[in-house]
Design a protein around this motif. Structure first.
Motif, mmCIF file in Angstrom:
data_model
loop_
_atom_site.group_PDB
_atom_site.id
_atom_site.type_symbol
_atom_site.label_atom_id
_atom_site.label_comp_id
_atom_site.label_asym_id
_atom_site.label_seq_id
_atom_site.Cartn_x
_atom_site.Cartn_y
_atom_site.Cartn_z
ATOM 1 N N MET A 51 -62.120 12.731 26.859
ATOM 2 C CA MET A 51 -63.128 13.099 27.822
ATOM 3 C C MET A 51 -62.742 14.035 28.592
ATOM 4 O O MET A 51 -61.587 14.020 29.353
ATOM 5 C CB MET A 51 -63.244 11.758 28.596
ATOM 6 N N PRO A 52 -63.354 15.048 28.880
ATOM 7 C CA PRO A 52 -63.073 16.276 29.759
ATOM 8 C C PRO A 52 -63.137 15.823 31.222
ATOM 9 O O PRO A 52 -63.843 15.196 31.835
ATOM 10 C CB PRO A 52 -63.955 17.316 29.480
ATOM 11 N N LEU A 53 -62.181 16.447 32.106
ATOM 12 C CA LEU A 53 -61.954 16.182 33.414
ATOM 13 C C LEU A 53 -63.077 17.131 34.069
ATOM 14 O O LEU A 53 -63.190 18.174 33.735
ATOM 15 C CB LEU A 53 -60.645 16.452 34.084
ATOM 16 N N ASN A 54 -63.882 16.734 35.278
ATOM 17 C CA ASN A 54 -64.754 17.521 35.851
ATOM 18 C C ASN A 54 -63.899 18.360 36.869
ATOM 19 O O ASN A 54 -62.592 17.940 37.171
ATOM 20 C CB ASN A 54 -66.003 16.717 36.603
ATOM 21 N N HIS A 55 -64.636 19.083 37.562
ATOM 22 C CA HIS A 55 -63.868 19.928 38.655
ATOM 23 C C HIS A 55 -63.172 19.125 39.555
ATOM 24 O O HIS A 55 -62.035 19.658 40.120
ATOM 25 C CB HIS A 55 -64.891 20.663 39.121
ATOM 26 N N HIS A 56 -64.032 18.194 40.161
ATOM 27 C CA HIS A 56 -63.284 17.161 41.214
ATOM 28 C C HIS A 56 -61.947 16.548 40.821
ATOM 29 O O HIS A 56 -60.936 16.478 41.389
ATOM 30 C CB HIS A 56 -64.250 16.106 41.610
ATOM 31 N N ASP A 57 -62.051 16.022 39.541
ATOM 32 C CA ASP A 57 -60.781 15.325 38.870
ATOM 33 C C ASP A 57 -59.630 16.323 38.662
ATOM 34 O O ASP A 57 -58.626 15.959 38.760
ATOM 35 C CB ASP A 57 -61.405 14.699 37.374
ATOM 36 N N GLN A 58 -60.104 17.412 38.265
ATOM 37 C CA GLN A 58 -59.155 18.482 37.915
ATOM 38 C C GLN A 58 -58.326 18.766 39.384
ATOM 39 O O GLN A 58 -57.013 19.015 39.536
ATOM 40 C CB GLN A 58 -59.754 19.639 37.314
ATOM 41 N N VAL A 59 -59.246 19.002 40.211
ATOM 42 C CA VAL A 59 -58.524 19.323 41.760
ATOM 43 C C VAL A 59 -57.649 18.159 42.039
ATOM 44 O O VAL A 59 -56.455 18.611 42.756
ATOM 45 C CB VAL A 59 -59.507 19.791 42.923
ATOM 46 N N ASN A 60 -58.158 17.126 41.797
ATOM 47 C CA ASN A 60 -57.391 15.777 42.281
ATOM 48 C C ASN A 60 -56.011 15.591 41.417
ATOM 49 O O ASN A 60 -54.951 15.420 42.272
ATOM 50 C CB ASN A 60 -58.115 14.620 42.364
#
Length: 92
Positions: free
Chosen positions: A1-10
């Protein structure tokens, strides 16, 4: 499952915070930082003010990955790590 922008930043902030607090890290963490930064850099929704910070983090991870003493590299970048975590927090 790919990470969304928010998950990547976190995740980016988590790794940088761990480097800052533990004063140590691994080559695989540096590689993960590189992948996260590359992914975020191509995101058009990203605030343009954060891109120079991401470039600095990318350079940090590159230098760390090839460093003879990764822990010393992390230790010598404590001020940068603190600044990057704070700066990214403002744009996330």
């Amino acid at each position: 499952m790919p990470l969304n922008h928010h998950d990547q930043v976190n995740l980016l902030k988590d790794i940088l915070t761990n480097h800052q607090t533990d004063c140590c890290g691994s080559v695989s963490e540096c590689e993960q930082l590189e992948r996260l930064v590359k992914s975020l850099m191509v995101n058009n929704n990203l605030d343009s003010n954060v891109k120079p910070i991401l470039q600095e983090i990318y350079n940090y991870s590159q230098n760390g990955k090839y460093s003879a003493d990764l822990d010393e590299h992390i230790l010598s970048n404590q001020t940068n790590l603190s600044s990057w975590v704070d700066d990214i927090g403002q744009f996330s």
